[in-house]
Design an enzyme around this catalytic site. Sequence first.
Site, PDB file in Angstrom:
ATOM      1  N   GLY A  10      -3.745  44.907  -9.307  1.00  0.00           N
ATOM      2  CA  GLY A  10      -2.340  45.153  -9.626  1.00  0.00           C
ATOM      3  C   GLY A  10      -1.895  44.294 -10.792  1.00  0.00           C
ATOM      4  O   GLY A  10      -2.727  43.755 -11.527  1.00  0.00           O
ATOM      5  N   ASN A  11      -0.591  44.166 -10.988  1.00  0.00           N
ATOM      6  CA  ASN A  11      -0.084  43.259 -12.024  1.00  0.00           C
ATOM      7  C   ASN A  11       1.283  42.740 -11.606  1.00  0.00           C
ATOM      8  O   ASN A  11       1.817  43.136 -10.573  1.00  0.00           O
ATOM      9  CB  ASN A  11      -0.047  43.960 -13.387  1.00  0.00           C
ATOM     10  CG  ASN A  11       0.871  45.154 -13.393  1.00  0.00           C
ATOM     11  OD1 ASN A  11       2.076  45.017 -13.245  1.00  0.00           O
ATOM     12  ND2 ASN A  11       0.298  46.352 -13.544  1.00  0.00           N
TER      13      ASN A  11
END
Length: 391
Positions: A198-199
């Site tokens: 993810g980020n």
Amino acid sequence: MGVSGSIAAYKSAVLTRLLVKAGAEVKIVMTDAAKDFVTPLSLSTLSKNPVLAGLTENDSWANHVMLGRWADIMLIAPLSCNTLSKMASGACDNLLMAVYLSATCPVVVAPAMDEDMWLHQTTKKNLETIRANGNYIIPVENGELASGLTGEGRMAEPESIIKWVEDFFFREKELAGKKILVTAGPTYEQIDPVRFIGNHSSGKMGVAIAEEMNKRGGEVTLVLGPSNIAVNGGITLIKVKSAADMLEVCENVFSSTDIAIMSAAVADYTPVQVADKKIKKAGSELAITLTQTKDILKTLGENKTENQVLVGFALETNDEEENALKKLRSKNADMIVLNSLQDAGAGFGLDTNKITIFDKSGQRFPFEVKSKKEVATDIVNTIIQQFYAKN
Ligand code: CTP
């Protein structure tokens, strides 16, 4: 105006005074708990109308149906955790809930609670439920709380609530009739049943843009990656997880869209294979092969017609302008919003941002560090000026 039991109920007196001063006709319904924080006498004096609390009063029935039909807007401020939970479940054990359930006008709430209650999963679920039912939510503010702690959960100040109501009724609806697609938040790319790539994107910027577009009369579809942010009613919210899911929704919606704003932080790469069982620890190194995702902005750019406006974002750490302009051209966007992580006040999770907008004719619009809400207003204003100005 509905007033429920929270320490912030003292602000409802100021709010009433400001509403009356602005020319509004105000009728107030309180819960019993609210009376512990502010007296009916104060509110009836300020609103110049009797304050109602019970389903029956002095042997007469309080006509909740007519109250709900009489108002142009129902404003519940403060909204306590308890009243929120009743709104989400449809409980009807007091006059405020009876009026809410009978209201035919738009309903806007200004929640107020301690940070731990505000962050509780049940509160989030309840807010999501009332939002999906079409209610508008005025975000809580960060600051000193009744508990003595500092954090999220303070009711918006009366002045901000008045501004929200004024905007709702009186701001020019320049985007009326326009269909708008906004992407926001991160994407999660599955590795195995328990892990993902993810980020740090929070989705705050994109949600603020979607809400601003909606305020200006646009019919907004928000495609939101995993994010806990509350989104206002009036917006069609489609929640997605991966870059592929986001692409699929955007491709379906784009042909009937007038303006598309791609603010999501979409993964550029995704695992080639998703393990169907949890990957066990083995060996000192692990390599996961990734493959490039399809660029959503670029795909929409390839299919764009002359009347569609496409806006991209560029998050850069170096050679900012050059990289942003390259993205604008290679993805066939009409405008690109540059965020530079080098600027103080810009970036993930923060409430502020600093942007420069470029359009394809080479114009450059720089802005100062501002709250993400104000940045959203700048972006929407620039789009309106450049593409929809009347003359
Ligand atoms: N974008 C997209 N789909 C992707 C990747 C990016 O729609 N698979 C969009 C973003 O929403 C943003 C713009 O493309 O509007 C630029 O995203 P950014 O991450 O800054 O650039 P990339 O094109 O991914 O290039 P790089 O990561 O190499 O800077």
